[in-house]
Design an enzyme around this catalytic site. Structure first.
Site, mmCIF file in Angstrom:
data_model
loop_
_atom_site.group_PDB
_atom_site.id
_atom_site.type_symbol
_atom_site.label_atom_id
_atom_site.label_comp_id
_atom_site.label_asym_id
_atom_site.label_seq_id
_atom_site.Cartn_x
_atom_site.Cartn_y
_atom_site.Cartn_z
ATOM 1 C CG HIS A 247 -2.143 1.054 1.215
ATOM 2 N ND1 HIS A 247 -3.264 1.397 0.931
ATOM 3 C CD2 HIS A 247 -1.588 2.723 2.287
ATOM 4 C CE1 HIS A 247 -3.770 2.292 1.187
ATOM 5 N NE2 HIS A 247 -2.510 3.308 1.880
ATOM 6 C CD GLU A 248 1.774 3.252 3.675
ATOM 7 O OE1 GLU A 248 2.283 4.760 3.291
ATOM 8 O OE2 GLU A 248 0.777 3.138 4.325
ATOM 9 C CD GLU B 83 -5.431 5.706 0.671
ATOM 10 O OE1 GLU B 83 -4.515 6.263 0.850
ATOM 11 O OE2 GLU B 83 -5.810 4.832 1.332
ATOM 12 C CG HIS C 86 0.356 5.947 -0.669
ATOM 13 N ND1 HIS C 86 -0.921 7.371 -0.878
ATOM 14 C CD2 HIS C 86 -0.204 5.125 0.584
ATOM 15 C CE1 HIS C 86 -1.757 6.803 -0.275
ATOM 16 N NE2 HIS C 86 -1.760 6.067 0.364
HETATM 17 ZN ZN ZN Z 1 -3.128 5.355 1.962
#
Ligand code: ZN
Length: 518
Positions: free
Chosen positions: A283-284, A313, A287
């Site tokens: 997830h990170e 997001e 980003h």
């Molecule tokens: Zn996030």
């Protein structure tokens, strides 16, 4: 000195010089912001226990310098002149300069139009409200937190008023995180999502197979942390994260910080929850890939910055969910995973592993929710925030409203406010209008994913070979390199040719989870 008058008829060269000095000033403010970010990252990753006071002073000083740089009156004067030139119709400014002026104006107004007293009042309230919230949550005592929440809502209204949004305070709160988005548009999208999602969630909640799957996941235990780290480094490297311009460390709560040539990500490891660390890291990394994909030469200027929370997001969720929970992804990585954890995965078939990665289970707690249920947690918070700001709901009635909505959406009623209305930190910081971004991000991710698959054939086959370069290239071209050129809604329209809709998210969720568990 009246500079405006002296450039009543600016020559092209003068305009160029003005634009250059605007960018130089924006870069300076941005650079100071990255110093703050780095100090904040270090605070959560490395700070010795007794160094907090000194760090607080360092951060306050840099924040002060950053605020001074961002509110430099010279920026205002330059903007006025450039805006005058732009509206004169002399065509001295191209579209890129237009974006820079528009976005710089937005930031400058936000930074300068808030009275200093309001800013310091909010800082004081946030600190007091945080402690009140933590105590209220520990003691299951909503009444102790309620007065702080009331004050935060009042401050948020006054903030909106100061920025010219007095008649639409909740729209202001949303627009702050996602430029151009309104509560009305969000409500329409969420209503449509709710209609399609609630029946799917009910069916999944009643599925014995899904229940058994959630139990099976808890059999994944004793995963050596060093080996977990090795595996996630391989995965995130394959995704395309450039470790020469970033790193990943350990912190209590995973996050991604930084910009341009220095992206700092964190995750956390638990020997008995191996998928948690892995998917947090993925997830990170989503980003991080977005930040690394922004045009480096334009760093610190609007075209070198992310387009808002929902788009950010969407990038993390797309990699975490659409990509890393797919069969194709695991077809490639499973042998390596088994190589590192042969004992722990004994008795786990390929199907078992795929199911463990796609476990669904109802929960009262947002941060523990899977990607199907997660959206309902956001719908609940959005509905309540909207009613709080419209005046239809009083703070004292919030716990009851929470329980009612929780029953309606999740089919669960919290036994205490600690695991209900008091579970999130956000409201103690006055962060309203922030929750919707998570769900909007999920919708954007699904719509981009649908478009990417239509535009680039054979992506799944790529993933099966551990090749993510064509997907990343597509995201770079269509999303990352756009910076703040488009709002979230404009970007989706530009890339997919369609308005943002919950339909792709619903189709994706049904396709993956109904086929697995129903
Ligand atoms: Zn996030």
């Amino acid at each position: 000195m009246n500079i405006t008058a002296s450039v009543a008829t600016p020559s092209s060269e003068k305009t160029r010089t003005l634009h250059d000095s605007l960018l130089a000033k924006l870069r300076r403010a941005h650079l100071l912001g990255t110093v703050s970010g780095l100090l904040g990252w270090d605070e959560q990753v490395n700070l010795p226990p007794d160094s907090a006071d000194q760090r607080a002073e360092q951060m306050a000083l840099v924040a002060e310098l950053q605020h001074a740089a961002a509110t430099d009156p010279e920026i205002g004067r330059i903007l006025e002149q450039l805006e005058k030139t732009a509206s004169s119709g002399k065509a001295e400014l191209g579209p890129d300069q237009g974006v820079n002026i528009r976005e710089a104006r937005r930031d400058y107004d936000r930074a300068t139009r808030l009275p200093a007293t309001l800013v310091s009042e909010k800082a004081r309230l946030t600190s007091a409200a945080y402690h009140a919230w933590a105590g209220a949550r520990a003691g299951n005592d909503f009444a102790a937190f309620a007065p702080f929440l009331e004050k935060h809502i009042d401050l948020a209204r006054r903030e909106a008023e100061a920025l010219g949004w007095g008649d639409r305070p909740y729209d202001y709160a949303i627009d702050k995180h996602d430029p151009g988005m309104t509560s009305e548009r969000t409500a329409a999208l969420f209503d449509e999502l709710k209609t399609g999602l609630v029946p799917l969630v009910r069916a999944l909640d009643a599925s014995p197979a899904a229940k058994a799957g959630a139990e099976a996941e808890t059999r994944l235990r004793n995963f050596d942390v060093k080996a977990q780290q090795e595996f996630l480094t391989e995965v995130t490297t394959a995704m395309g994260f450039n470790y020469r311009r970033g790193r990943i460390d350990v912190s209590l709560h995973p996050f991604c910080e930084g910009a341009g040539a220095d992206i700092r990500m964190t995750t956390r490891f638990h020997a008995d929850k191996p998928l948690d660390a892995l998917f947090s890291a993925i997830h990170e990394t989503g980003h991080g890939l977005y930040e690394q994909g922004l045009p480096l030469p334009l760093q610190g200027t609007p075209l070198g910055q992310a387009a808002g929370m929902a788009v950010h997001e969407s990038q993390s969720r797309l990699w975490e969910n659409q990509v890393a929970r797919s069969r194709a992804f695991w077809r490639h990585f499973e042998p390596r995973y088994r190589g590192l954890f042969s004992q722990q995965l004994e008795g786990f078939s390929s199907d078992d592993l795929y199911r463990a990665v796609n476990t669904v289970s109802p929960t009262l707690i947002r941060v523990e929710a899977d990607e199907v249920h997660y959206n309902l947690h956001i719908l609940l918070r959005f509905d309540l925030e909207r009613r709080l700001f419209s005046g239809a709901l009083a703070v004292r009635d919030l716990p009851e409203a929470w329980r009612g909505l929780s029953q309606e959406l999740l089919g669960l009623v919290p036994e205490t406010d600690s695991v209900g209305v008091l579970q999130d930190i956000h409201w103690s910081g006055g962060a309203f209008g922030y929750f919707p971004s998570y769900c909007l991000g999920n919708m954007i991710a699904a719509q981009l994913w649908e478009t990417a698959q239509a535009n680039v054939s054979g992506l799944q086959a790529d993933f099966s070979r551990g090749d993510f370069s064509r997907l990343l290239g597509w995201l770079r071209e269509n999303v990352h390199t756009q910076g703040r050129r488009f709002t979230a809604l404009e970007l989706v329209r530009h890339v997919s040719g369609e308005e943002l809709s919950p339909a792709p998210l619903l189709a994706y969720l049904k396709n993956r989870y109904a086929s697995l568990w129903l």
